[in-house]
Write a protein that holds these residues in place. Structure first.
Motif, PDB file in Angstrom:
ATOM      1  N   VAL A 176       0.845  -1.202   0.000  1.00 34.21           N
ATOM      2  CA  VAL A 176       0.000   0.000   0.000  1.00 34.21           C
ATOM      3  C   VAL A 176       0.880   1.251   0.000  1.00 34.21           C
ATOM      4  N   ILE A 177       0.450   2.250  -0.749  1.00 31.64           N
ATOM      5  CA  ILE A 177       1.190   3.508  -0.876  1.00 31.64           C
ATOM      6  C   ILE A 177       0.508   4.591  -0.051  1.00 31.64           C
ATOM      7  N   TYR A 178       1.305   5.239   0.795  1.00 32.05           N
ATOM      8  CA  TYR A 178       0.815   6.345   1.620  1.00 32.05           C
ATOM      9  C   TYR A 178       1.597   7.615   1.295  1.00 32.05           C
ATOM     10  N   ALA A 179       0.930   8.753   1.481  1.00 30.68           N
ATOM     11  CA  ALA A 179       1.572  10.052   1.285  1.00 30.68           C
ATOM     12  C   ALA A 179       1.592  10.835   2.583  1.00 30.68           C
ATOM     13  N   LEU A 180       2.653  11.592   2.761  1.00 27.48           N
ATOM     14  CA  LEU A 180       2.711  12.625   3.787  1.00 27.48           C
ATOM     15  C   LEU A 180       2.464  13.945   3.066  1.00 27.48           C
ATOM     16  N   THR A 181       1.518  14.701   3.573  1.00 27.51           N
ATOM     17  CA  THR A 181       1.084  15.924   2.883  1.00 27.51           C
ATOM     18  C   THR A 181       2.201  16.962   2.802  1.00 27.51           C
ATOM     19  N   LYS A 236       7.813   1.692  14.042  1.00 21.57           N
ATOM     20  CA  LYS A 236       6.520   1.010  14.132  1.00 21.57           C
ATOM     21  C   LYS A 236       6.302  -0.013  13.032  1.00 21.57           C
ATOM     22  N   ILE A 237       6.806   0.282  11.840  1.00 19.50           N
ATOM     23  CA  ILE A 237       6.503  -0.534  10.665  1.00 19.50           C
ATOM     24  C   ILE A 237       7.750  -0.732   9.806  1.00 19.50           C
ATOM     25  N   ASP A 238       7.691  -1.737   8.928  1.00 17.51           N
ATOM     26  CA  ASP A 238       8.738  -1.931   7.923  1.00 17.51           C
ATOM     27  C   ASP A 238       8.342  -1.156   6.674  1.00 17.51           C
ATOM     28  N   ILE A 239       9.190  -0.252   6.254  1.00 18.86           N
ATOM     29  CA  ILE A 239       8.923   0.532   5.048  1.00 18.86           C
ATOM     30  C   ILE A 239       9.698  -0.087   3.898  1.00 18.86           C
ATOM     31  N   ASN A 240       9.005  -0.385   2.806  1.00 20.64           N
ATOM     32  CA  ASN A 240       9.617  -1.096   1.677  1.00 20.64           C
ATOM     33  C   ASN A 240      10.165  -0.176   0.593  1.00 20.64           C
ATOM     34  N   THR A 241       9.656   1.030   0.524  1.00 20.05           N
ATOM     35  CA  THR A 241      10.204   2.008  -0.408  1.00 20.05           C
ATOM     36  C   THR A 241       9.800   3.398   0.042  1.00 20.05           C
ATOM     37  N   MET A 242      10.589   4.398  -0.360  1.00 19.82           N
ATOM     38  CA  MET A 242      10.279   5.796  -0.027  1.00 19.82           C
ATOM     39  C   MET A 242      10.719   6.700  -1.168  1.00 19.82           C
ATOM     40  N   ALA A 243       9.991   7.790  -1.349  1.00 24.28           N
ATOM     41  CA  ALA A 243      10.331   8.760  -2.385  1.00 24.28           C
ATOM     42  C   ALA A 243      10.036  10.176  -1.893  1.00 24.28           C
ATOM     43  N   HIS A 244      10.983  11.075  -2.137  1.00 22.84           N
ATOM     44  CA  HIS A 244      10.790  12.499  -1.897  1.00 22.84           C
ATOM     45  C   HIS A 244      10.242  13.089  -3.193  1.00 22.84           C
ATOM     46  N   ILE A 301       5.583   6.722   1.000  1.00 16.80           N
ATOM     47  CA  ILE A 301       6.131   5.457   1.486  1.00 16.80           C
ATOM     48  C   ILE A 301       5.280   4.302   0.970  1.00 16.80           C
ATOM     49  N   GLY A 302       5.906   3.144   0.829  1.00 18.57           N
ATOM     50  CA  GLY A 302       5.203   1.926   0.469  1.00 18.57           C
ATOM     51  C   GLY A 302       5.390   0.889   1.559  1.00 18.57           C
ATOM     52  N   ILE A 303       4.298   0.314   2.054  1.00 18.81           N
ATOM     53  CA  ILE A 303       4.371  -0.645   3.158  1.00 18.81           C
ATOM     54  C   ILE A 303       3.487  -1.861   2.877  1.00 18.81           C
ATOM     55  N   SER A 304       3.709  -2.911   3.646  1.00 14.71           N
ATOM     56  CA  SER A 304       2.890  -4.112   3.522  1.00 14.71           C
ATOM     57  C   SER A 304       1.468  -3.834   4.000  1.00 14.71           C
ATOM     58  N   GLU A 305       0.508  -4.481   3.374  1.00 14.12           N
ATOM     59  CA  GLU A 305      -0.893  -4.362   3.794  1.00 14.12           C
ATOM     60  C   GLU A 305      -1.048  -4.734   5.270  1.00 14.12           C
ATOM     61  N   ASN A 306      -0.246  -5.676   5.743  1.00 10.92           N
ATOM     62  CA  ASN A 306      -0.337  -6.128   7.135  1.00 10.92           C
ATOM     63  C   ASN A 306       0.057  -5.051   8.133  1.00 10.92           C
ATOM     64  N   ASP A 316      -1.331  11.974   9.841  1.00  6.29           N
ATOM     65  CA  ASP A 316      -0.380  12.554   8.893  1.00  6.29           C
ATOM     66  C   ASP A 316      -0.296  11.762   7.595  1.00  6.29           C
ATOM     67  N   LEU A 317      -0.734  10.512   7.639  1.00  6.59           N
ATOM     68  CA  LEU A 317      -0.610   9.630   6.483  1.00  6.59           C
ATOM     69  C   LEU A 317      -1.924   9.511   5.728  1.00  6.59           C
ATOM     70  N   ILE A 318      -1.836   9.582   4.405  1.00  9.67           N
ATOM     71  CA  ILE A 318      -3.014   9.449   3.545  1.00  9.67           C
ATOM     72  C   ILE A 318      -2.776   8.292   2.583  1.00  9.67           C
ATOM     73  N   ARG A 319      -3.693   7.343   2.579  1.00 13.68           N
ATOM     74  CA  ARG A 319      -3.591   6.202   1.663  1.00 13.68           C
ATOM     75  C   ARG A 319      -3.931   6.667   0.253  1.00 13.68           C
ATOM     76  N   ILE A 320      -2.985   6.514  -0.680  1.00 10.92           N
ATOM     77  CA  ILE A 320      -3.202   7.061  -2.023  1.00 10.92           C
ATOM     78  C   ILE A 320      -3.057   6.044  -3.142  1.00 10.92           C
ATOM     79  N   GLY A 321      -2.615   4.817  -2.842  1.00 12.08           N
ATOM     80  CA  GLY A 321      -2.432   3.896  -3.951  1.00 12.08           C
ATOM     81  C   GLY A 321      -2.087   2.485  -3.545  1.00 12.08           C
ATOM     82  N   LYS A 322      -1.855   1.673  -4.570  1.00 10.34           N
ATOM     83  CA  LYS A 322      -1.633   0.237  -4.388  1.00 10.34           C
ATOM     84  C   LYS A 322      -0.568  -0.238  -5.375  1.00 10.34           C
ATOM     85  N   VAL A 323       0.173  -1.275  -4.971  1.00 10.48           N
ATOM     86  CA  VAL A 323       1.209  -1.866  -5.827  1.00 10.48           C
ATOM     87  C   VAL A 323       0.630  -3.058  -6.582  1.00 10.48           C
TER      88      VAL A 323
END
Length: 333
Positions: A176-181, A236-244, A301-306, A316-323
């Motif tokens: 799942v892809i989340y955004a920080l505003t 808190k979580i494992d982050i699998n990818t990040m982008a600025h 950031i991209g994280i596991s659905e779990n 602060d986090l907004i769910r914006i997409g899916k892999v």
């Protein structure tokens, strides 16, 4: 008649005095790992204890033509924050903890007041990022720049355990892809913004300050520094990818950190609706805006659905997409 450096436009004594005036500000950012003060030929930073196989991470960036608006309107402190943000937000995308920062300022003629305002912004940025300002260079270069013009560059370094480097390779289908505003434009696309303001809106940069303070405030809002937030999330979580998300928008930046076997589908309707983008949409094609600006998503950031349940209360986090399976592309849906 013997010539002097001051006569040619470079005042060494004034420069030294200016440095002394900001010394206390700069030293306030130092911690126990900074082994020397200001004034040396180099800076020393002791590697923090506890790392087994540490990797040093570094990055450099500037503020771009946002500086032009800052110069014309006299709003100089916020661009120092921008400078730190653009560098730090880049190096934390691999999971690194930022450690220290250096700056470079080049100008046609040094103004003590303006210099102090810029450095105070850099110091504030370092405090927001949790890093030390360990040095810098100020170059007075008459003939290279017009009297009031200047340019900024920043350099950030951080550290990460080698085995913990995040490079996008752990991303998988179903993540799942989340955004920080973002706070707005951050520090990208300002050549286009200035063109719209002057050519389409018919407003000079000087008029912005006097007649359109709300618009100016939106345009000059400093870039958000995400380092402390990301450090907190990583506990808190494992982050699998990040982008600025900078120039190139969501697509251009996120595609740099996803495997070639995957796609990311971004829901346009889920992105934050910031006022500055509503205004610019009257003058710029939507597809062009998505190519240039962050569109409200400053960091992704991209994280596991779990792991989603662990951050479901994080406002602060907004769910914006899916892999999805694919070809290493970002698609808007």
């Amino acid at each position: 008649m013997p010539r002097t450096y001051k006569e040619a436009g470079v005042d060494i004594e004034k420069g030294e005095k200016t440095i002394q005036n900001i010394k206390e500000m700069v030293l306030s950012t130092h911690n126990k790992n900074v082994l020397n003060g200001l004034g040396g030929f180099s800076s020393f930073y002791e590697i923090p204890k506890g790392y087994q196989n540490p990797v040093i991470v570094s990055g450099t960036d500037g503020v771009g033509t946002k500086l032009k608006i800052a110069i014309e309107t006299g709003i100089l402190d916020s661009v120092g924050i921008d400078l730190v943000a653009m560098c730090v937000n880049d190096i934390i995308t691999c999971g690194a903890k930022p450690l220290f920062f250096l700056d470079y300022l080049a100008t046609g003629k040094l103004s003590e007041k303006e210099f102090s305002n810029i450095i105070s912004g850099i110091v504030q940025g370092c405090e927001l990022a949790g890093i030390s300002l360990v040095g810098g260079e100020t170059a007075e270069m008459p003939g290279m720049y017009l009297k009031n013009d200047f340019d900024l560059a920043g350099f950030a370094s951080g550290i990460i355990e080698k085995k913990d480097i995040i490079d996008g390779s752990m991303l998988k289908e179903g993540d799942v892809i989340y955004a920080l505003t973002s706070s707005g434009l951050h520090s990208n696309g300002y050549s286009l913004v200035r063109y719209v303001i002057e050519k389409d809106m018919g407003i000079s940069l000087n008029e912005l300050y006097k007649r359109y303070p709300d618009l100016l405030n939106m345009i000059m809002r400093p870039t958000v520094i995400y380092s402390k937030k990301i450090q907190s999330l990583m506990k808190k979580i494992d982050i699998n990818t990040m982008a600025h998300i900078t120039g190139g928008g969501i697509k251009g930046n996120l595609e740099r950190v996803i495997p070639e076997s995957l796609d990311v589908h971004i829901e346009r309707s889920s992105l934050p609706k910031l006022e500055i983008y509503k205004i610019l949409a009257n003058y710029i094609d939507e597809e062009e805006m998505y190519k240039v600006f962050n569109m409200g998503a400053g960091y992704i950031i991209g994280i596991s659905e779990n792991d989603c349940r662990r951050i479901e209360d994080d406002k602060d986090l907004i769910r914006i997409g899916k892999v999805k399976n694919g070809n290493g592309k970002v698609e808007y849906v």
